[in-house]
Design a protein around this motif. Structure first.
Motif, PDB file in Angstrom:
ATOM      1  N   ALA A  11       0.836  -1.198   0.000  1.00  0.00           N
ATOM      2  CA  ALA A  11       0.000   0.000   0.000  1.00  0.00           C
ATOM      3  C   ALA A  11       0.875   1.253   0.000  1.00  0.00           C
ATOM      4  O   ALA A  11       1.940   1.299   0.593  1.00  0.00           O
ATOM      5  CB  ALA A  11      -0.917  -0.005   1.213  1.00  0.00           C
ATOM      6  N   GLY A  12       0.374   2.264  -0.660  1.00  0.00           N
ATOM      7  CA  GLY A  12       1.110   3.511  -0.779  1.00  0.00           C
ATOM      8  C   GLY A  12       1.439   3.806  -2.222  1.00  0.00           C
ATOM      9  O   GLY A  12       1.505   2.904  -3.057  1.00  0.00           O
ATOM     10  N   GLY A  13       1.614   5.072  -2.530  1.00  0.00           N
ATOM     11  CA  GLY A  13       1.958   5.443  -3.889  1.00  0.00           C
ATOM     12  C   GLY A  13       0.725   5.578  -4.766  1.00  0.00           C
ATOM     13  O   GLY A  13      -0.392   5.838  -4.305  1.00  0.00           O
ATOM     14  N   LEU A  14       0.936   5.389  -6.068  1.00  0.00           N
ATOM     15  CA  LEU A  14      -0.114   5.584  -7.066  1.00  0.00           C
ATOM     16  C   LEU A  14      -0.321   4.296  -7.852  1.00  0.00           C
ATOM     17  O   LEU A  14       0.630   3.744  -8.408  1.00  0.00           O
ATOM     18  CB  LEU A  14       0.277   6.721  -8.021  1.00  0.00           C
ATOM     19  N   LEU A  15      -1.554   3.821  -7.881  1.00  0.00           N
ATOM     20  CA  LEU A  15      -1.944   2.660  -8.672  1.00  0.00           C
ATOM     21  C   LEU A  15      -2.845   3.136  -9.804  1.00  0.00           C
ATOM     22  O   LEU A  15      -3.865   3.780  -9.551  1.00  0.00           O
ATOM     23  CB  LEU A  15      -2.676   1.626  -7.813  1.00  0.00           C
ATOM     24  N   VAL A  16      -2.473   2.822 -11.043  1.00  0.00           N
ATOM     25  CA  VAL A  16      -3.265   3.185 -12.209  1.00  0.00           C
ATOM     26  C   VAL A  16      -3.850   1.916 -12.814  1.00  0.00           C
ATOM     27  O   VAL A  16      -3.111   0.980 -13.140  1.00  0.00           O
ATOM     28  CB  VAL A  16      -2.418   3.933 -13.260  1.00  0.00           C
ATOM     29  N   ILE A  17      -5.179   1.885 -12.942  1.00  0.00           N
ATOM     30  CA  ILE A  17      -5.865   0.804 -13.637  1.00  0.00           C
ATOM     31  C   ILE A  17      -6.199   1.325 -15.027  1.00  0.00           C
ATOM     32  O   ILE A  17      -7.005   2.239 -15.175  1.00  0.00           O
ATOM     33  CB  ILE A  17      -7.133   0.365 -12.884  1.00  0.00           C
ATOM     34  N   GLN A  18      -5.581   0.752 -16.024  1.00  0.00           N
ATOM     35  CA  GLN A  18      -5.696   1.241 -17.397  1.00  0.00           C
ATOM     36  C   GLN A  18      -6.601   0.304 -18.192  1.00  0.00           C
ATOM     37  O   GLN A  18      -6.343  -0.894 -18.287  1.00  0.00           O
ATOM     38  CB  GLN A  18      -4.298   1.304 -18.015  1.00  0.00           C
ATOM     39  N   ASP A  19      -7.661   0.859 -18.760  1.00  0.00           N
ATOM     40  CA  ASP A  19      -8.586   0.041 -19.543  1.00  0.00           C
ATOM     41  C   ASP A  19      -8.833   0.688 -20.900  1.00  0.00           C
ATOM     42  O   ASP A  19      -8.194   1.682 -21.264  1.00  0.00           O
ATOM     43  CB  ASP A  19      -9.894  -0.189 -18.784  1.00  0.00           C
ATOM     44  N   SER A  20      -9.752   0.119 -21.651  1.00  0.00           N
ATOM     45  CA  SER A  20     -10.107   0.638 -22.964  1.00  0.00           C
ATOM     46  C   SER A  20     -11.555   0.263 -23.243  1.00  0.00           C
ATOM     47  O   SER A  20     -12.241  -0.339 -22.403  1.00  0.00           O
ATOM     48  CB  SER A  20      -9.180   0.071 -24.047  1.00  0.00           C
ATOM     49  N   PRO A 124      -2.273  18.035 -18.938  1.00  0.00           N
ATOM     50  CA  PRO A 124      -1.630  16.848 -18.364  1.00  0.00           C
ATOM     51  C   PRO A 124      -0.482  17.182 -17.410  1.00  0.00           C
ATOM     52  O   PRO A 124      -0.265  16.456 -16.437  1.00  0.00           O
ATOM     53  CB  PRO A 124      -1.120  16.086 -19.597  1.00  0.00           C
ATOM     54  N   SER A 125       0.242  18.251 -17.668  1.00  0.00           N
ATOM     55  CA  SER A 125       1.340  18.620 -16.774  1.00  0.00           C
ATOM     56  C   SER A 125       0.823  19.008 -15.392  1.00  0.00           C
ATOM     57  O   SER A 125       1.441  18.671 -14.374  1.00  0.00           O
ATOM     58  CB  SER A 125       2.137  19.776 -17.383  1.00  0.00           C
ATOM     59  N   ILE A 126      -0.323  19.698 -15.348  1.00  0.00           N
ATOM     60  CA  ILE A 126      -0.912  20.073 -14.054  1.00  0.00           C
ATOM     61  C   ILE A 126      -1.428  18.836 -13.328  1.00  0.00           C
ATOM     62  O   ILE A 126      -1.270  18.691 -12.110  1.00  0.00           O
ATOM     63  CB  ILE A 126      -2.043  21.099 -14.265  1.00  0.00           C
ATOM     64  N   VAL A 127      -2.048  17.912 -14.069  1.00  0.00           N
ATOM     65  CA  VAL A 127      -2.543  16.677 -13.459  1.00  0.00           C
ATOM     66  C   VAL A 127      -1.382  15.871 -12.881  1.00  0.00           C
ATOM     67  O   VAL A 127      -1.455  15.373 -11.748  1.00  0.00           O
ATOM     68  CB  VAL A 127      -3.334  15.851 -14.486  1.00  0.00           C
ATOM     69  N   CYS A 128      -0.316  15.741 -13.644  1.00  0.00           N
ATOM     70  CA  CYS A 128       0.846  14.987 -13.163  1.00  0.00           C
ATOM     71  C   CYS A 128       1.490  15.652 -11.951  1.00  0.00           C
ATOM     72  O   CYS A 128       1.933  14.969 -11.021  1.00  0.00           O
ATOM     73  CB  CYS A 128       1.875  14.831 -14.285  1.00  0.00           C
ATOM     74  N   LYS A 129       1.526  16.978 -11.952  1.00  0.00           N
ATOM     75  CA  LYS A 129       2.087  17.700 -10.805  1.00  0.00           C
ATOM     76  C   LYS A 129       1.259  17.444  -9.552  1.00  0.00           C
ATOM     77  O   LYS A 129       1.809  17.206  -8.466  1.00  0.00           O
ATOM     78  CB  LYS A 129       2.150  19.194 -11.113  1.00  0.00           C
ATOM     79  N   THR A 130      -0.066  17.469  -9.685  1.00  0.00           N
ATOM     80  CA  THR A 130      -0.936  17.228  -8.534  1.00  0.00           C
ATOM     81  C   THR A 130      -0.784  15.799  -8.021  1.00  0.00           C
ATOM     82  O   THR A 130      -0.721  15.560  -6.808  1.00  0.00           O
ATOM     83  CB  THR A 130      -2.400  17.502  -8.910  1.00  0.00           C
ATOM     84  N   LEU A 131      -0.719  14.837  -8.922  1.00  0.00           N
ATOM     85  CA  LEU A 131      -0.538  13.445  -8.514  1.00  0.00           C
ATOM     86  C   LEU A 131       0.790  13.263  -7.787  1.00  0.00           C
ATOM     87  O   LEU A 131       0.874  12.528  -6.793  1.00  0.00           O
ATOM     88  CB  LEU A 131      -0.603  12.529  -9.732  1.00  0.00           C
ATOM     89  N   GLN A 132       1.830  13.915  -8.290  1.00  0.00           N
ATOM     90  CA  GLN A 132       3.134  13.812  -7.644  1.00  0.00           C
ATOM     91  C   GLN A 132       3.095  14.414  -6.244  1.00  0.00           C
ATOM     92  O   GLN A 132       3.702  13.864  -5.305  1.00  0.00           O
ATOM     93  CB  GLN A 132       4.190  14.498  -8.513  1.00  0.00           C
ATOM     94  N   GLN A 133       2.404  15.530  -6.074  1.00  0.00           N
ATOM     95  CA  GLN A 133       2.292  16.143  -4.752  1.00  0.00           C
ATOM     96  C   GLN A 133       1.500  15.260  -3.795  1.00  0.00           C
ATOM     97  O   GLN A 133       1.855  15.128  -2.619  1.00  0.00           O
ATOM     98  CB  GLN A 133       1.621  17.514  -4.881  1.00  0.00           C
ATOM     99  N   LEU A 134       0.436  14.641  -4.282  1.00  0.00           N
ATOM    100  CA  LEU A 134      -0.359  13.758  -3.438  1.00  0.00           C
ATOM    101  C   LEU A 134       0.408  12.499  -3.063  1.00  0.00           C
ATOM    102  O   LEU A 134       0.203  11.930  -1.979  1.00  0.00           O
ATOM    103  CB  LEU A 134      -1.659  13.377  -4.153  1.00  0.00           C
ATOM    104  N   LYS A 135       1.291  12.043  -3.956  1.00  0.00           N
ATOM    105  CA  LYS A 135       2.080  10.838  -3.688  1.00  0.00           C
ATOM    106  C   LYS A 135       3.031  11.016  -2.512  1.00  0.00           C
ATOM    107  O   LYS A 135       3.394  10.040  -1.855  1.00  0.00           O
ATOM    108  CB  LYS A 135       2.906  10.468  -4.921  1.00  0.00           C
ATOM    109  N   LYS A 136       3.444  12.246  -2.264  1.00  0.00           N
ATOM    110  CA  LYS A 136       4.444  12.489  -1.223  1.00  0.00           C
ATOM    111  C   LYS A 136       3.904  12.250   0.181  1.00  0.00           C
ATOM    112  O   LYS A 136       4.657  12.288   1.150  1.00  0.00           O
ATOM    113  CB  LYS A 136       4.975  13.921  -1.342  1.00  0.00           C
ATOM    114  N   GLY A 137       2.606  12.000   0.284  1.00  0.00           N
ATOM    115  CA  GLY A 137       2.057  11.697   1.587  1.00  0.00           C
ATOM    116  C   GLY A 137       1.244  12.842   2.157  1.00  0.00           C
ATOM    117  O   GLY A 137       0.896  13.797   1.464  1.00  0.00           O
TER     118      GLY A 137
END
Length: 296
Positions: A11-20, A124-137
């Motif tokens: 547990a911890g970090g970012l889990l991406v479930i990728q579908d189509s 996408p750059s803003i989304v990735c930045k937010t995800l990275q900030q949330l990942k830090k705990g």
């Protein structure tokens, strides 16, 4: 590998479930939500794709009191006067405020259903930045995001998946109730592990792994075809026989010094480094006028 991720051992970090469009990953997403609720974790779901009733359908009612749904399904773009949650609120400050309002002291699990809705309206750059900030705990311990890969360019999908601790790509299997999970997992040390497993999801949202995908003999679309031989149908030969190769290896190249020549150059005797010139009889050399042969 899929059961370990589902049970929350990492547990911890970012889990991406990728579908189509060929196979939906929402059933797997709900399975992860149900497993987290069973572990008595607080779950915060930002729901863009489906309503709260549809998301809660099938989950254990005895555990859903720890499930907090933030309604982004009704008005995701904020067209009404009082929207519950919009794509513009997807930032560290807003999400931290939402989580801390209803969570207990321990960090919660954040579920984003789906990241595709946000990526369609936010850079996408803003989304990735937010995800990275949330990942830090902080307020959020684990992030689980559903991503519809066929809705975005490959670079956008790659950028989001590059941030993920684990990526589970789901595709349909041979039988109607089976699916194939292609898993990429990154450890804290940087080691990358990959696996493919055939699984089914039961009515109680538990995951059953049937077998490894490699044991089924399936040919997946991403499998690279055998490369063609570019020298197969030429009118001349590009390859050397054993005899020709042996002769080539014995050939002394003009710019390669032998061992004896290197020794002679490195250990010169006395008088080395001087140039001696002895004029012959044909040289017209005047001692009094050395430049006599020049037309000046």
């Amino acid at each position: 590998m899929l059961p370990e991720i589902w049970q929350g051992t990492d547990a911890g970090g970012l889990l991406v479930i990728q579908d189509s469009a060929s196979y939906s990953g929402r059933h797997l997403l709900k399975s992860f939500i149900n497993a987290a609720l069973t572990r008595e974790e607080d779950i915060h779901v930002i729901g863009f794709d489906v309503s709260e009733d549809e998301l809660r359908n099938g989950l254990k009612e005895s555990t859903t009191q720890r499930l907090h749904f933030h309604n982004a399904f009704t008005d995701p773009l904020g067209w009404t006067d009082h929207p519950a949650f919009t794509v513009r609120q997807f930032n560290l400050e807003e999400i931290t405020h939402l989580v801390k309002q209803t969570s207990h002291a321990k960090a919660a699990t954040l579920v984003i259903d789906s990241l595709s809705w946000i990526l369609r309206h936010v850079s996408p750059s803003i989304v990735c930045k937010t995800l990275q900030q949330l990942k830090k705990g902080g307020a959020v311990r684990t992030i689980i995001g559903l991503l519809h890969a066929d809705m975005h360019q490959r670079g956008t999908v790659g950028s989001v998946c590059h941030l993920a601790t684990s990526v589970i790509t789901v595709v349909p299997g041979i039988n109607g109730d089976e699916a194939v999970a292609k898993i990429t997992k990154r450890s804290k040390s940087g080691k990358v592990m990959q696996d493919e497993e055939i699984f089914t999801i039961k009515e109680d949202l538990t995951i059953i792994v049937q077998s490894k995908s490699s044991q089924t003999g399936l040919k997946h679309p991403h499998t690279e075809e055998q490369e063609a031989d570019p020298a197969a149908n030429l009118t001349f030969n590009l390859r050397l026989s054993d005899t020709e190769r042996e002769a080539k290896e014995k050939l002394a190249l003009p710019f390669v010094f032998s061992k004896e020549k290197k020794t002679a150059l490195l250990h010169s005797g006395l008088g080395s480094g001087r140039i001696l010139y002895e004029p012959d009889a044909n040289d017209d050399y005047d001692q009094e006028d050395p430049d006599d042969d020049l037309d000046v």
